[in-house]
Design a protein around this motif. Structure first.
Motif, short mmCIF file in Angstrom:
data_model
loop_
_atom_site.label_atom_id
_atom_site.label_comp_id
_atom_site.label_asym_id
_atom_site.label_seq_id
_atom_site.Cartn_x
_atom_site.Cartn_y
_atom_site.Cartn_z
N PRO A 183 12.24 7.56 -5.44
CA PRO A 183 11.45 8.31 -4.44
C PRO A 183 12.26 9.38 -3.70
O PRO A 183 11.80 10.51 -3.54
CB PRO A 183 10.98 7.21 -3.48
CG PRO A 183 10.95 5.97 -4.30
CD PRO A 183 12.09 6.10 -5.25
N GLU B 295 12.38 10.11 4.36
CA GLU B 295 12.35 9.70 2.97
C GLU B 295 13.68 9.92 2.25
O GLU B 295 13.97 9.25 1.25
CB GLU B 295 11.25 10.46 2.20
CG GLU B 295 9.83 10.11 2.61
CD GLU B 295 9.35 10.95 3.77
OE1 GLU B 295 10.21 11.56 4.45
OE2 GLU B 295 8.13 11.02 4.01
N GLU C 41 13.07 12.25 -6.11
CA GLU C 41 11.87 13.08 -6.35
C GLU C 41 11.62 14.01 -5.17
O GLU C 41 11.26 15.19 -5.35
CB GLU C 41 10.65 12.18 -6.59
CG GLU C 41 10.67 11.49 -7.95
CD GLU C 41 9.47 10.55 -8.12
OE1 GLU C 41 8.82 10.24 -7.09
OE2 GLU C 41 9.21 10.11 -9.26
N GLN C 42 11.81 13.49 -3.97
CA GLN C 42 11.63 14.34 -2.78
C GLN C 42 12.65 15.47 -2.77
O GLN C 42 12.32 16.61 -2.43
CB GLN C 42 11.78 13.49 -1.51
CG GLN C 42 10.66 12.51 -1.25
CD GLN C 42 9.38 13.22 -0.83
OE1 GLN C 42 9.33 14.45 -0.70
NE2 GLN C 42 8.30 12.46 -0.64
#
Length: 597
Positions: A14, A83, A17-18
């Motif tokens: 995650p 994130e 990907e961010q």
């Protein structure tokens, strides 16, 4: 193991990907991060864990955070921190926790975690780190101080800092540094409250809901800490350390007065106390302050202050007539004399005062050997040569077995070109033990070389070889060989070398000097060089690789050399050299063969 690694890599997806989605990293960079993370994960999942693997992993994650920070600054994109960065920070804390759980005794690992928390402002996590660290390393006062300072200066919590200091003192009830920092913390807390109250009063706010105790504002808590510490910790140094802390705050006059009174009452026989009280007079200023600040007034005021200091010191040496007390007095006088001033009158007054104090200490037989040296130097610098001779003689009477003191006296006599230098040398040799007398013999022959005849100097060298210990005679042999070559020529030095070789021990430089002398001759014979090298190898062949290599080089480069001998020299070296020296010799010999040495 592979499943755990894969799970951890999937947990990264995650955030990666961010990073790609917001344009901070490219797809190629994301793949590189995954490859590196995979390799690092496998290393920390092994059965036999290594601390270095955890450190490398943590360092990689920290570097990644720094890179993201720079990319954000460059692109101006400041979103998605929850994130991205928070996920990495959580992973770094987990790595630190695993490493610390395995190597609890490694204080540096704990401190690295503390530094990381401070760098990334992880206050909640840092509080936990300090709590766990102090539970395990409660025997280290500096860690308690670090934690308390953080509570006081970063979290602005005087209550937590006080609680930590009190806990620390239960473990270390007699630690001076802990009490000093606790004392400082209470004064900082009082100063903080005084500033708050002043700001509220200036703003004309109602102080009804705020409780500012006058006792705390006046440093009463610090006074309690000081009194408690004074009962447990003895010594002037602690008292002076606490006093220096109190002087940093402008509301502690009463507290300073109490510390001073305690200092004078409890340590009246300690030189450090008197030294402080005397030097304090310099800070108090003139007793008759004047409106004008001309140079003459400044000089006069400084002279008055120094007189007051000396009056205290005079009282001190009467009350505590010890060597240490006189040392404090003389050190003060020397410091004042060495200070730069444009006033010749003040400088002369300082010189006279210093010489007078030296004389008084000498008359009391309480002058140390080192201070005699300072006194002599001061007299010589002031061109008081006759007095210097007297002082040097007195020093050797007090310290008749000290080589350094005799050297000091002899150098004075040599510098002044006195006639009784030889007599003084003879006297020194009688008083000083043969072991350790080498500095006197080297000084004597060096003086003789420039003053006496060749015959007298040679006789002195011969005498020194018998008078010194075998280990010290090695140096005299080197000097004798060098002097003979310079003054008597090659034939004489060759005979001397043969003669000196009859009595061990030798130094490697002794043989190298003779080899160098032979090389400097027009008709340098390889036969003689071989003799000198063979003699040297008999003594040092088992411990020195360079000697063997130099011998081989000589056979290769000398016009009369025999390169065919190199093989046998190499074989002998391999047999004689010990331990790791064989490997060192082989590598150097290989470099020599290839022309790199």
């Amino acid at each position: 193991m592979a499943e755990r690694v894969e799970q951890r890599l999937e947990d990264r997806i995650p955030e990666l990907e961010q990073l790609e989605r917001v344009g901070l990293f490219t797809r190629k960079e994301i793949r590189a991060v995954l490859r590196k993370a995979s390799a690092l994960e496998y290393k920390i999942q092994r059965r036999a864990l290594r601390k270095e693997d955890f450190i490398n992993y943590i360092q990689y994650e920290v570097n990644l955070l720094e890179l993201i920070k720079k990319r954000r600054a460059r692109t101006g994109y400041l979103f998605k921190k929850e994130e991205i960065e928070h996920s990495i920070l959580h992973r770094v804390h987990s790595l630190f926790n695993r490493a610390i759980g395995k190597w609890k005794d490694d204080v540096q690992l704990w401190l690295s975690h503390v530094a990381f928390c401070k760098q990334w402002n992880a206050k909640h996590q840092l509080s936990k780190v300090f709590s766990t660290m102090l539970a395990i390393h409660s025997n280290k006062p500096e860690l308690w101080i670090m934690a308390a300072k953080w509570e006081m200066e970063t979290r602005l919590s005087s209550e937590n800092a006080r609680h930590l200091f009190l806990r620390a003192l239960r473990f270390h009830p007699e630690c001076p540094k802990l009490y000093q920092e606790y004392f400082r913390m209470e004064l900082m807390h009082a100063e903080k409250q005084r500033k708050e109250k002043k700001e509220f009063e200036q703003a004309k706010m109602d102080l009804g809901e705020f409780n500012y105790s006058e006792e705390i504002l006046n440093g009463e808590m610090a006074r309690i800490v000081y009194r408690d510490a004074s009962q447990k910790i003895k010594g002037v140094k602690f008292q002076l350390a606490v006093l220096s802390i109190a002087k940093l705050f402008d509301f502690t006059q009463d507290l300073q007065k109490e510390i001073l009174e305690s200092l004078q009452a409890r340590y009246a026989d300690d030189p450090l106390m008197w030294d402080y009280m005397a030097r304090r007079e310099l800070e108090l200023g003139s007793l008759q302050p004047t409106e004008h600040t001309t140079k003459q007034k400044k000089v006069s005021e400084m002279a008055q202050r120094e007189e007051r200091c000396c009056a205290v010191f005079d009282e001190a040496v009467r009350a505590v007539p010890t060597e240490d007390m006189w040392k404090c007095y003389i050190t003060f006088c020397l410091e004042r004399y060495n200070r730069k001033t444009n006033s010749e009158e003040l400088k002369q007054k300082r010189l006279e005062r210093t010489l007078s104090v030296f004389s008084k200490a000498h008359e009391s037989s309480l002058l140390s050997e080192a201070l005699y040296k300072h006194w002599l130097q001061l007299l010589l610098d002031s061109n008081l040569s006759e007095k210097a001779v007297e002082v040097a003689e007195a020093a050797t009477r007090h310290f008749s077995q000290s080589v350094e003191t005799w050297q000091m006296r002899l150098r004075v006599l040599i510098q002044l070109k006195r006639d009784d230098v030889t007599q003084c040398f003879e006297e020194a040799i009688k008083h000083v033990m043969s072991q350790g007398s080498l500095p006197l013999w080297t000084l004597w022959v060096e003086w003789s070389e420039g003053t006496n005849s060749k015959e007298d100097t040679e006789a002195l060298y011969q005498r020194s070889l018998h008078a010194t210990t075998p280990a010290e005679s090695v140096t005299m042999k080197e000097m004798y060989l060098d002097w003979t070559y310079r003054n008597c020529g090659y034939k004489k030095v060759k005979r001397l070398f043969t003669s000196l070789c009859e009595n061990r021990p030798f130094s490697l430089d002794f043989f190298r000097k003779m080899i160098q002398i032979e090389k400097e001759q027009e008709s340098c014979k390889m036969l003689r060089l071989r003799e000198y090298y063979e003699r040297a190898l008999r003594e040092f062949g088992s411990t020195n690789t360079d000697l063997w290599l130099d011998y081989i080089k000589e056979e290769l480069s000398h016009p009369q050399g025999k390169p065919e001998n190199c093989g046998s020299i190499h074989w002998r070296a391999m047999k004689m050299l010990q331990g790791d020296l064989v490997e060192d010799f082989v590598s150097k010999y290989t470099l020599l063969q290839t022309g790199h040495l």
